[in-house]
Enzyme design. Structure first.
Site, PDB file in Angstrom:
ATOM      1  N   ASP A   9       0.441  -1.575   0.114  1.00 50.40           N
ATOM      2  CA  ASP A   9       0.348  -0.192   0.100  1.00 50.40           C
ATOM      3  C   ASP A   9       0.886   1.212   0.080  1.00 50.40           C
ATOM      4  OD1 ASP A   9      -2.354  -1.595  -0.098  1.00 50.40           O
ATOM      5  OD2 ASP A   9      -2.747  -1.368   1.862  1.00 50.40           O
ATOM      6  N   ASP A  57      -5.608  -7.257  -5.577  1.00 45.56           N
ATOM      7  CA  ASP A  57      -6.943  -6.972  -5.136  1.00 45.56           C
ATOM      8  C   ASP A  57      -7.701  -5.951  -4.983  1.00 45.56           C
ATOM      9  OD1 ASP A  57      -8.573  -7.283  -2.482  1.00 45.56           O
ATOM     10  OD2 ASP A  57      -7.229  -5.959  -1.392  1.00 45.56           O
ATOM     11  N   ILE A  63     -21.189  -6.037 -13.577  1.00 44.45           N
ATOM     12  CA  ILE A  63     -21.332  -6.682 -13.633  1.00 44.45           C
ATOM     13  C   ILE A  63     -21.082  -8.054 -14.663  1.00 44.45           C
ATOM     14  CG2 ILE A  63     -23.319  -5.747 -15.350  1.00 44.45           C
ATOM     15  CD1 ILE A  63     -22.004  -5.580 -17.943  1.00 44.45           C
ATOM     16  N   PRO A  64     -21.653  -9.012 -14.283  1.00 43.04           N
ATOM     17  CA  PRO A  64     -20.936 -10.756 -14.101  1.00 43.04           C
ATOM     18  C   PRO A  64     -20.087 -10.451 -15.706  1.00 43.04           C
ATOM     19  CG  PRO A  64     -23.242 -10.958 -14.105  1.00 43.04           C
ATOM     20  CD  PRO A  64     -23.334  -9.481 -14.281  1.00 43.04           C
ATOM     21  N   THR A  66     -18.169  -8.348 -17.064  1.00 39.90           N
ATOM     22  CA  THR A  66     -17.208  -6.774 -16.906  1.00 39.90           C
ATOM     23  C   THR A  66     -16.239  -7.461 -15.820  1.00 39.90           C
ATOM     24  OG1 THR A  66     -18.916  -4.927 -17.607  1.00 39.90           O
ATOM     25  CG2 THR A  66     -16.111  -5.084 -16.089  1.00 39.90           C
ATOM     26  N   ARG A 207       0.306  -2.337   7.082  1.00 40.59           N
ATOM     27  CA  ARG A 207       0.972  -0.510   7.824  1.00 40.59           C
ATOM     28  C   ARG A 207       1.644  -0.799   8.459  1.00 40.59           C
ATOM     29  NH1 ARG A 207      -4.426   2.450   8.424  1.00 40.59           N
ATOM     30  NH2 ARG A 207      -5.512   0.400   8.346  1.00 40.59           N
TER      31      ARG A 207
HETATM   32  O1  C5P Z   1      -2.461  -1.707   6.057  1.00 40.99           O
HETATM   33  P1  C5P Z   1      -3.446  -2.230   7.071  1.00 40.99           P
HETATM   34  O2  C5P Z   1      -2.570  -3.163   7.004  1.00 40.99           O
HETATM   35  O3  C5P Z   1      -4.704  -2.238   7.806  1.00 40.99           O
HETATM   36  O4  C5P Z   1      -3.725  -2.728   5.948  1.00 40.99           O
HETATM   37  C1  C5P Z   1      -5.275  -3.911   5.781  1.00 40.99           C
HETATM   38  C2  C5P Z   1      -4.718  -4.470   3.856  1.00 40.99           C
HETATM   39  O5  C5P Z   1      -6.127  -4.848   3.426  1.00 40.99           O
HETATM   40  C3  C5P Z   1      -5.467  -3.246   3.426  1.00 40.99           C
HETATM   41  O6  C5P Z   1      -4.457  -3.213   1.574  1.00 40.99           O
HETATM   42  C4  C5P Z   1      -6.659  -3.061   2.392  1.00 40.99           C
HETATM   43  O7  C5P Z   1      -6.974  -3.647   1.656  1.00 40.99           O
HETATM   44  C5  C5P Z   1      -7.179  -5.241   2.934  1.00 40.99           C
HETATM   45  N1  C5P Z   1      -8.398  -4.515   3.601  1.00 40.99           N
HETATM   46  C6  C5P Z   1      -8.841  -6.087   2.818  1.00 40.99           C
HETATM   47  N2  C5P Z   1      -9.817  -6.687   3.270  1.00 40.99           N
HETATM   48  C7  C5P Z   1     -10.542  -6.341   4.484  1.00 40.99           C
HETATM   49  C8  C5P Z   1     -10.407  -4.935   5.262  1.00 40.99           C
HETATM   50  C9  C5P Z   1      -8.778  -4.508   4.717  1.00 40.99           C
HETATM   51  O8  C5P Z   1      -8.107  -6.638   1.819  1.00 40.99           O
HETATM   52  N3  C5P Z   1     -11.741  -6.612   4.935  1.00 40.99           N
END
Ligand code: C5P
Length: 227
Positions: A9, A57, A63-64, A66, A207
Site C-alpha cells: 500500500d 486486490d 456486471i458479470p 465485466t 501498515r
Molecule cells: O495496513 P493494513 O494492515 O490495515 O492493510 C490492510 C490491507 O488489507 C489493505 O490493503 C486493505 O485494502 C486490505 N483489506 C482487505 N479486506 C478487508 C479489510 C482490509 O483486503 N476486509
C-alpha cells in the site's frame, strides 16, 4: 504454516519495489488499486519476475461480463489470487470463477473489516444489522455456491466461514495488528498468532510492516510468531 501477505500500500510502484528490496524472503505480496494505478500491469510482471506470488486486490463488483473480463486479464498477467465482492451476487461470482478456469484463485470479500453493525447496515440499507457474523456467513454461502476458492474475512469469522466453505478453502484475513500497535481503521482486528489459531491461511499485513522504521525486523518478528 500460514502465508504472510505483505500489502504493497505505497503511492508508487517504485516505492513498492524499493520496500521489497528491503524485505528479502517475502513470498506473497498484495497489489491494491492505488499502487496498480501507478505501476499498472508492468508492476505485476516485475513482481512475478522477482518470484513473488501476486494477490491482486481490486475487489471487483460489477456486471458479470465485466468481472469475467477482468479475471481473464488478471489470469493472462499471471496473478495468483484476486478478489471479488460477494455482494456482487452469485451470478457475478460464478462468471468470475468460470473465467478463471483454474488459472488463478478467487477470494470473495465478505464484510470489510472497517465496518461495524451500524456502518454496514447503513451501507446496505438494512437499517439495523444486529449480527455481522450472520451477514458474513450469508455472504460466504454465496461464495460457496458459486464455487469460489477463498473468502476474505476477519479472524473472528474464520470458524463460521470454514463451516460454510469447507476446510480446503483459503481464509484470507486482513486487519492484523501487532501487540501494542494501534487498531487504526479496522473495527475487527487480531494479532497474527490469534488469526492463525482461528484458522487463517493467509494474513494480509500492510501498515504494521510497511510503515515501520525497520520493516524487515517486523516481518521477521511476525514469521517467528507463526512458527
Ligand atoms: O495496513 P493494513 O494492515 O490495515 O492493510 C490492510 C490491507 O488489507 C489493505 O490493503 C486493505 O485494502 C486490505 N483489506 C482487505 N479486506 C478487508 C479489510 C482490509 O483486503 N476486509
Amino acid at each position: 504454516m500460514a502465508e504472510i501477505v505483505v500489502a504493497l500500500d505505497t503511492s508508487t510502484a517504485a516505492d513498492a519495489l524499493r520496500l521489497l528490496d528491503r524485505l528479502p524472503g517475502v513470498n506473497w505480496v498484495k497489489v491494491g488499486p492505488v499502487v496498480f494505478l501507478d505501476g499498472g500491469p508492468a508492476l505485476v510482471r516485475e513482481l512475478k519476475a522477482r518470484g513473488h506470488k501476486v494477490f491482486l486486490d481490486m475487489k471487483w463488483h460489477d456486471i458479470p461480463r465485466t468481472v469475467a473480463g477482468a479475471v481473464e486479464a488478471a489470469a493472462r498477467l499471471g496473478v495468483d489470487l484476486a478478489t471479488v465482492h460477494a455482494l456482487g451476487g452469485e451470478a457475478m461470482l460464478r462468471a468470475a470463477r468460470e473465467a478463471a478456469r483454474g488459472r488463478l484463485r478467487l477470494a470473495a470479500v465478505s464484510v470489510l473489516t472497517s465496518h461495524d453493525e451500524e456502518s454496514y447496515g447503513a451501507a446496505v440499507g438494512a437499517g439495523e444489522v444486529r449480527d455481522l457474523r450472520a451477514e458474513v456467513e450469508r455472504l460466504a454461502g454465496i461464495a460457496a455456491r458459486a464455487g469460489l476458492d477463498a473468502v476474505v474475512c476477519s479472524a473472528s469469522e474464520v470458524d463460521l466461514v470454514r463451516r460454510v466453505m469447507g476446510s480446503g478453502s483459503w481464509f484470507v484475513v486482513p486487519g492484523i495488528r501487532l501487540g501494542g500497535s494501534g487498531r487504526e481503521d479496522h473495527a475487527r482486528s487480531a494479532e497474527p498468532r490469534r488469526a492463525v489459531e482461528a484458522g487463517a491461511t493467509h494474513l494480509v499485513i500492510g501498515r504494521p510492516i510497511i510503515e515501520a522504521p525497520d520493516p524487515l525486523s517486523v516481518y521477521q518478528r511476525v514469521c517467528r510468531e507463526l512458527l
